[in-house]
Design a protein around this motif. Structure first.
Motif, PDB file in Angstrom:
ATOM      1  N   PHE A 101     -31.325  33.162  69.173  1.00 52.58           N
ATOM      2  CA  PHE A 101     -32.561  32.463  69.124  1.00 52.58           C
ATOM      3  C   PHE A 101     -33.613  33.182  68.929  1.00 52.58           C
ATOM      4  CE2 PHE A 101     -29.367  29.463  70.387  1.00 52.58           C
ATOM      5  CZ  PHE A 101     -29.651  28.161  69.556  1.00 52.58           C
ATOM      6  N   ASP A 102     -33.764  34.512  68.470  1.00 48.12           N
ATOM      7  CA  ASP A 102     -35.039  35.529  68.235  1.00 48.12           C
ATOM      8  C   ASP A 102     -35.427  34.883  66.827  1.00 48.12           C
ATOM      9  OD1 ASP A 102     -36.934  37.552  68.086  1.00 48.12           O
ATOM     10  OD2 ASP A 102     -35.437  39.049  67.777  1.00 48.12           O
ATOM     11  N   MET A 103     -36.551  34.657  66.948  1.00 49.56           N
ATOM     12  CA  MET A 103     -37.292  34.321  65.614  1.00 49.56           C
ATOM     13  C   MET A 103     -38.080  35.285  65.224  1.00 49.56           C
ATOM     14  SD  MET A 103     -36.266  31.390  64.824  1.00 49.56           S
ATOM     15  CE  MET A 103     -37.315  31.020  63.479  1.00 49.56           C
ATOM     16  N   SER A 104     -38.083  36.520  65.631  1.00 42.30           N
ATOM     17  CA  SER A 104     -39.160  37.563  65.043  1.00 42.30           C
ATOM     18  C   SER A 104     -38.163  38.172  63.788  1.00 42.30           C
ATOM     19  CB  SER A 104     -39.415  38.438  65.969  1.00 42.30           C
ATOM     20  OG  SER A 104     -38.202  38.866  66.797  1.00 42.30           O
ATOM     21  N   PRO A 105     -38.640  38.127  62.616  1.00 40.80           N
ATOM     22  CA  PRO A 105     -37.658  38.863  61.710  1.00 40.80           C
ATOM     23  C   PRO A 105     -37.656  40.148  61.796  1.00 40.80           C
ATOM     24  CG  PRO A 105     -40.019  38.202  60.697  1.00 40.80           C
ATOM     25  CD  PRO A 105     -39.808  37.765  62.122  1.00 40.80           C
ATOM     26  N   PRO A 106     -36.477  40.900  61.074  1.00 38.32           N
ATOM     27  CA  PRO A 106     -36.546  42.263  61.359  1.00 38.32           C
ATOM     28  C   PRO A 106     -37.612  42.996  60.205  1.00 38.32           C
ATOM     29  CG  PRO A 106     -34.840  41.496  59.824  1.00 38.32           C
ATOM     30  CD  PRO A 106     -35.385  40.275  60.493  1.00 38.32           C
ATOM     31  N   THR A 107     -37.836  44.217  60.498  1.00 38.73           N
ATOM     32  CA  THR A 107     -38.825  45.039  59.654  1.00 38.73           C
ATOM     33  C   THR A 107     -38.278  45.277  58.333  1.00 38.73           C
ATOM     34  OG1 THR A 107     -38.258  47.065  60.576  1.00 38.73           O
ATOM     35  CG2 THR A 107     -40.018  46.041  61.647  1.00 38.73           C
ATOM     36  N   VAL A 108     -39.136  45.490  57.660  1.00 38.68           N
ATOM     37  CA  VAL A 108     -38.564  45.838  56.136  1.00 38.68           C
ATOM     38  C   VAL A 108     -37.552  47.157  56.426  1.00 38.68           C
ATOM     39  CG1 VAL A 108     -39.338  46.881  53.980  1.00 38.68           C
ATOM     40  CG2 VAL A 108     -40.467  45.097  54.938  1.00 38.68           C
ATOM     41  N   LYS A 109     -37.905  48.091  56.994  1.00 41.69           N
ATOM     42  CA  LYS A 109     -37.009  49.315  57.430  1.00 41.69           C
ATOM     43  C   LYS A 109     -35.780  48.991  57.872  1.00 41.69           C
ATOM     44  CE  LYS A 109     -40.644  52.709  57.858  1.00 41.69           C
ATOM     45  NZ  LYS A 109     -41.380  53.639  58.983  1.00 41.69           N
ATOM     46  N   GLU A 110     -35.824  47.970  58.883  1.00 41.85           N
ATOM     47  CA  GLU A 110     -34.427  47.498  59.403  1.00 41.85           C
ATOM     48  C   GLU A 110     -33.624  46.776  58.189  1.00 41.85           C
ATOM     49  OE1 GLU A 110     -35.970  46.672  63.941  1.00 41.85           O
ATOM     50  OE2 GLU A 110     -35.792  44.963  62.420  1.00 41.85           O
ATOM     51  N   ILE A 111     -34.259  46.133  57.419  1.00 41.96           N
ATOM     52  CA  ILE A 111     -33.498  45.356  56.534  1.00 41.96           C
ATOM     53  C   ILE A 111     -32.852  46.447  55.542  1.00 41.96           C
ATOM     54  CG2 ILE A 111     -33.562  43.882  54.592  1.00 41.96           C
ATOM     55  CD1 ILE A 111     -35.716  42.374  56.005  1.00 41.96           C
ATOM     56  N   LEU A 112     -33.694  47.468  54.880  1.00 42.04           N
ATOM     57  CA  LEU A 112     -33.206  48.335  54.152  1.00 42.04           C
ATOM     58  C   LEU A 112     -32.274  49.488  54.623  1.00 42.04           C
ATOM     59  CD1 LEU A 112     -36.646  49.162  52.372  1.00 42.04           C
ATOM     60  CD2 LEU A 112     -34.860  47.813  51.513  1.00 42.04           C
ATOM     61  N   LYS A 113     -32.038  49.556  55.988  1.00 43.08           N
ATOM     62  CA  LYS A 113     -31.230  50.442  56.703  1.00 43.08           C
ATOM     63  C   LYS A 113     -29.648  49.672  56.463  1.00 43.08           C
ATOM     64  CE  LYS A 113     -30.266  52.151  61.108  1.00 43.08           C
ATOM     65  NZ  LYS A 113     -30.372  51.798  62.523  1.00 43.08           N
ATOM     66  N   ASN A 114     -29.853  48.323  56.379  1.00 40.95           N
ATOM     67  CA  ASN A 114     -28.572  47.616  56.443  1.00 40.95           C
ATOM     68  C   ASN A 114     -27.951  47.207  54.740  1.00 40.95           C
ATOM     69  OD1 ASN A 114     -28.214  47.806  59.117  1.00 40.95           O
ATOM     70  ND2 ASN A 114     -29.027  45.979  59.412  1.00 40.95           N
ATOM     71  N   ASP A 115     -28.998  47.107  54.219  1.00 39.62           N
ATOM     72  CA  ASP A 115     -29.043  46.581  52.773  1.00 39.62           C
ATOM     73  C   ASP A 115     -30.074  47.347  51.661  1.00 39.62           C
ATOM     74  OD1 ASP A 115     -28.501  45.411  50.416  1.00 39.62           O
ATOM     75  OD2 ASP A 115     -29.023  43.467  51.099  1.00 39.62           O
ATOM     76  N   LYS A 116     -29.573  48.425  51.117  1.00 41.55           N
ATOM     77  CA  LYS A 116     -30.449  49.257  50.511  1.00 41.55           C
ATOM     78  C   LYS A 116     -30.855  48.635  49.188  1.00 41.55           C
ATOM     79  CE  LYS A 116     -29.090  53.681  52.292  1.00 41.55           C
ATOM     80  NZ  LYS A 116     -29.421  53.295  53.506  1.00 41.55           N
ATOM     81  N   GLY A 117     -30.207  47.679  48.917  1.00 42.06           N
ATOM     82  CA  GLY A 117     -30.679  46.953  47.429  1.00 42.06           C
ATOM     83  C   GLY A 117     -31.673  45.780  47.830  1.00 42.06           C
ATOM     84  N   ALA A 118     -31.859  45.489  49.081  1.00 42.72           N
ATOM     85  CA  ALA A 118     -32.847  44.105  49.351  1.00 42.72           C
ATOM     86  C   ALA A 118     -34.260  44.420  48.676  1.00 42.72           C
ATOM     87  CB  ALA A 118     -33.052  44.007  50.980  1.00 42.72           C
ATOM     88  N   LYS A 119     -34.724  43.359  48.096  1.00 39.50           N
ATOM     89  CA  LYS A 119     -36.035  43.533  47.734  1.00 39.50           C
ATOM     90  C   LYS A 119     -36.964  42.872  48.321  1.00 39.50           C
ATOM     91  CE  LYS A 119     -34.096  43.676  42.917  1.00 39.50           C
ATOM     92  NZ  LYS A 119     -34.130  42.983  41.671  1.00 39.50           N
ATOM     93  N   VAL A 120     -37.417  43.678  49.591  1.00 41.11           N
ATOM     94  CA  VAL A 120     -38.414  42.956  50.521  1.00 41.11           C
ATOM     95  C   VAL A 120     -39.437  43.963  50.586  1.00 41.11           C
ATOM     96  CG1 VAL A 120     -36.363  41.711  51.920  1.00 41.11           C
ATOM     97  CG2 VAL A 120     -37.070  44.181  52.308  1.00 41.11           C
ATOM     98  N   ARG A 121     -39.613  45.027  49.790  1.00 39.57           N
ATOM     99  CA  ARG A 121     -40.719  45.677  49.751  1.00 39.57           C
ATOM    100  C   ARG A 121     -41.780  45.057  49.198  1.00 39.57           C
ATOM    101  NH1 ARG A 121     -37.527  50.866  48.610  1.00 39.57           N
ATOM    102  NH2 ARG A 121     -37.445  51.741  50.580  1.00 39.57           N
ATOM    103  N   TRP A 122     -43.155  45.595  49.642  1.00 40.33           N
ATOM    104  CA  TRP A 122     -44.478  44.952  49.115  1.00 40.33           C
ATOM    105  C   TRP A 122     -44.420  44.642  47.311  1.00 40.33           C
ATOM    106  CZ3 TRP A 122     -47.839  42.106  51.459  1.00 40.33           C
ATOM    107  CH2 TRP A 122     -49.217  41.934  51.131  1.00 40.33           C
ATOM    108  N   TYR A 123     -43.986  45.755  46.862  1.00 33.79           N
ATOM    109  CA  TYR A 123     -44.190  45.740  45.540  1.00 33.79           C
ATOM    110  C   TYR A 123     -43.114  45.061  44.647  1.00 33.79           C
ATOM    111  CZ  TYR A 123     -40.768  49.585  45.667  1.00 33.79           C
ATOM    112  OH  TYR A 123     -39.615  50.356  45.675  1.00 33.79           O
ATOM    113  N   HIS A 124     -41.871  44.543  45.432  1.00 36.20           N
ATOM    114  CA  HIS A 124     -40.848  43.719  44.765  1.00 36.20           C
ATOM    115  C   HIS A 124     -41.717  42.404  45.029  1.00 36.20           C
ATOM    116  CE1 HIS A 124     -37.743  46.773  45.915  1.00 36.20           C
ATOM    117  NE2 HIS A 124     -37.629  46.566  44.892  1.00 36.20           N
ATOM    118  N   CYS A 125     -42.314  42.015  46.060  1.00 33.91           N
ATOM    119  CA  CYS A 125     -42.664  40.786  46.352  1.00 33.91           C
ATOM    120  C   CYS A 125     -44.015  40.383  45.084  1.00 33.91           C
ATOM    121  CB  CYS A 125     -43.365  40.450  47.571  1.00 33.91           C
ATOM    122  SG  CYS A 125     -41.954  40.713  48.699  1.00 33.91           S
TER     123      CYS A 125
END
Length: 158
Positions: A101-125
């Protein structure tokens, strides 16, 4: 019991469903904020353009770019935050994340560590069609109007 994409069986307990609903409500708030920003930006720009057409003021046109850029930045931020929450939703749904029930989202670095293809960077948005297809034409319209106003100032009235 439900199977995920990998064939792994996931237990959809009431706890997991409640956690997924909490995450989904956060995602819904992000998309609502995005729609509000677009509505405010369109109203402000339309009003300033109408006023500047009657007065031919370059200052008003330049001033219209400031809120437009600020709304675009805020919209991009909320889109990135929404993508980060979607990542949490996906992790909980697939059983890769516990129901803490943790509602704080992971940082972009944490997401990219687990999923290198994730489009969560600023320029992707920023490159997302929901951002550039809305704010791009508005910026172009403001810059075109600014050129028109400046050109009319530079040409002598005969």
């Amino acid at each position: 019991m439900v199977t995920n994409y990998d064939g792994k069986i996931i237990d959809l307990t009431d706890e997991r469903v409640s956690y997924l609903q909490m995450i989904q409500s956060a995602i819904d708030r992000m998309s609502t904020s995005s729609a509000l920003f677009k509505g405010f930006a369109a109203a402000i720009i339309a009003g300033i353009i109408v006023v500047s057409l009657s007065e031919l003021s370059a200052t008003l046109v330049v001033c219209s770019l400031i809120p437009l850029i600020l709304f675009a930045v805020m919209d991009t931020y909320y889109l990135q935050l929404e993508k980060r929450y979607r990542y949490v939703f996906s992790q909980v749904r697939s059983g890769k994340k516990d129901c803490d029930f943790d509602m704080s989202p992971p940082t972009v670095k944490e997401i990219l560590k687990n999923d290198k293809g994730a489009k969560v960077r600023w320029y992707h948005c920023i490159c997302s069609p929901s951002i550039w297809m809305f704010y791009g034409p508005m910026v172009i319209a403001c810059l075109t109007l600014l050129c028109f106003v400046l050109f009319n100032r530079m040409t002598p009235n005969t």
